[in-house]
Structures are given as C-alpha cells and as structure tokens.
Design an enzyme around this catalytic site. Structure first.
Site, PDB file in Angstrom:
ATOM      1  N   ALA A  15       0.828  -1.207   0.000  1.00 56.71           N
ATOM      2  CA  ALA A  15       0.000   0.000   0.000  1.00 56.71           C
ATOM      3  C   ALA A  15       0.864   1.260   0.000  1.00 56.71           C
ATOM      4  O   ALA A  15       0.504   2.269  -0.612  1.00 56.71           O
ATOM      5  CB  ALA A  15      -0.938  -0.002   1.205  1.00 56.71           C
ATOM      6  N   GLY A  18       1.974   1.634  -3.507  1.00 58.41           N
ATOM      7  CA  GLY A  18       0.778   1.761  -4.336  1.00 58.41           C
ATOM      8  C   GLY A  18       0.106   3.105  -4.208  1.00 58.41           C
ATOM      9  O   GLY A  18      -0.431   3.639  -5.185  1.00 58.41           O
ATOM     10  N   ASP A  19       0.143   3.680  -3.018  1.00 59.23           N
ATOM     11  CA  ASP A  19      -0.421   5.009  -2.794  1.00 59.23           C
ATOM     12  C   ASP A  19       0.259   6.026  -3.704  1.00 59.23           C
ATOM     13  O   ASP A  19      -0.398   6.850  -4.347  1.00 59.23           O
ATOM     14  CB  ASP A  19      -0.268   5.400  -1.325  1.00 59.23           C
ATOM     15  N   ALA A  20       1.569   5.950  -3.780  1.00 56.63           N
ATOM     16  CA  ALA A  20       2.326   6.888  -4.624  1.00 56.63           C
ATOM     17  C   ALA A  20       2.026   6.673  -6.106  1.00 56.63           C
ATOM     18  O   ALA A  20       1.853   7.645  -6.858  1.00 56.63           O
ATOM     19  CB  ALA A  20       3.819   6.731  -4.356  1.00 56.63           C
ATOM     20  N   GLU A  23      -1.521   7.915  -6.838  1.00 60.08           N
ATOM     21  CA  GLU A  23      -1.552   9.383  -6.743  1.00 60.08           C
ATOM     22  C   GLU A  23      -0.953  10.038  -7.986  1.00 60.08           C
ATOM     23  O   GLU A  23      -1.511  10.994  -8.529  1.00 60.08           O
ATOM     24  CB  GLU A  23      -0.800   9.837  -5.496  1.00 60.08           C
TER      25      GLU A  23
END
Length: 136
Positions: A15, A18-20, A23
């Site tokens: 995560a 994956g968030d980056a 985004e």
C-alpha cells in the site's frame, strides 16, 4: 532500481508504494484535463484519492467484476493488514478498503504490470467522470 519481491511484502508495504503510484496517475490525469490551479486540482483529486472514493471505486470494481483473482488477493492482503495508524475522517472499514486499493496498485507496479495499471486507471477515470458517480 533493485527488484523488490512483491510476493514477500506485507499488505502495508504494498500500500505504501501503491499510494504513490495511484496518486501520480491521478495527478497526471487531472493535469491532462486542463486544470492548473492548485485548489481545483486538490478539490478534484478527492474524487479519486480519498478513502471514501476508494471504497466507492472498489464497490464498482466488484459489481463489474473488473479485478482478476490475483488482483483481488493482493487487494485483500492490503485490506486485511493490521495497521497501527488510525483512520482520519472515515470509518475503519472504509480506511481498510482504501488500503486494499493502494496495495493492489503496489502489487501491479512491483510486478511490472504497467499496462494493467493504465487499464484500471482508465476504467476508474471513466467511472468517476460518468453518470455513475454521485459526488463521491
């Protein structure tokens, strides 16, 4: 970049990356629509990146059977991970779904599935911009 073994990473590590990835995809998309004012970009990005938006997007993915079994497994790895941080401005279930979405994109990125990232993001952009969305 050294190859990371995504199969050995826990859901929160997936995560994190994956968030980056998610985004940056959203930011590129919003800029491509012609938005340039930071306030407008921030306001529009909430339709894609908030925990509430992730929960709605995952609901649509489930309804439309968009994810493969492997992708769903990595989503669950993130969703079920024991996080020591508290959900901000949302309930725990929504926060966990959001973590699952981020883990899914971490898995796709680290397993070098750029075409699939593009495919899913295109699908997400279409869903959010369509009649399907009622102001996430």
């Amino acid at each position: 970049m050294q190859n990371l073994n995504y199969e050995q990473l826990n859901g929160l590590a997936l995560a994190y990356i994956g968030d980056a990835i998610y985004e940056i995809q959203v930011r590129q998309y919003l800029l491509s629509t012609g938005l340039t004012k930071v306030n407008d970009l921030q306001r529009h990005s909430k339709q894609f990146v908030s925990a509430k938006a992730h929960a709605k997007i995952f609901k649509w993915m489930t309804e439309d059977h968009v994810l493969t079994d492997d992708e769903l497994n990595y989503f669950k790895r993130g969703r079920n991970a024991k996080s020591h941080t508290k959900a901000k401005n949302t309930d725990v279930v929504t926060y966990r779904i959001s973590t699952g979405i981020e883990a899914l994109f971490g898995y796709l990125y680290l397993s070098k599935q750029q075409d699939r990232i593009t495919e899913l993001m295109t699908w997400i952009f279409k869903q959010v911009s369509s009649e399907r969305v009622n102001h996430i």
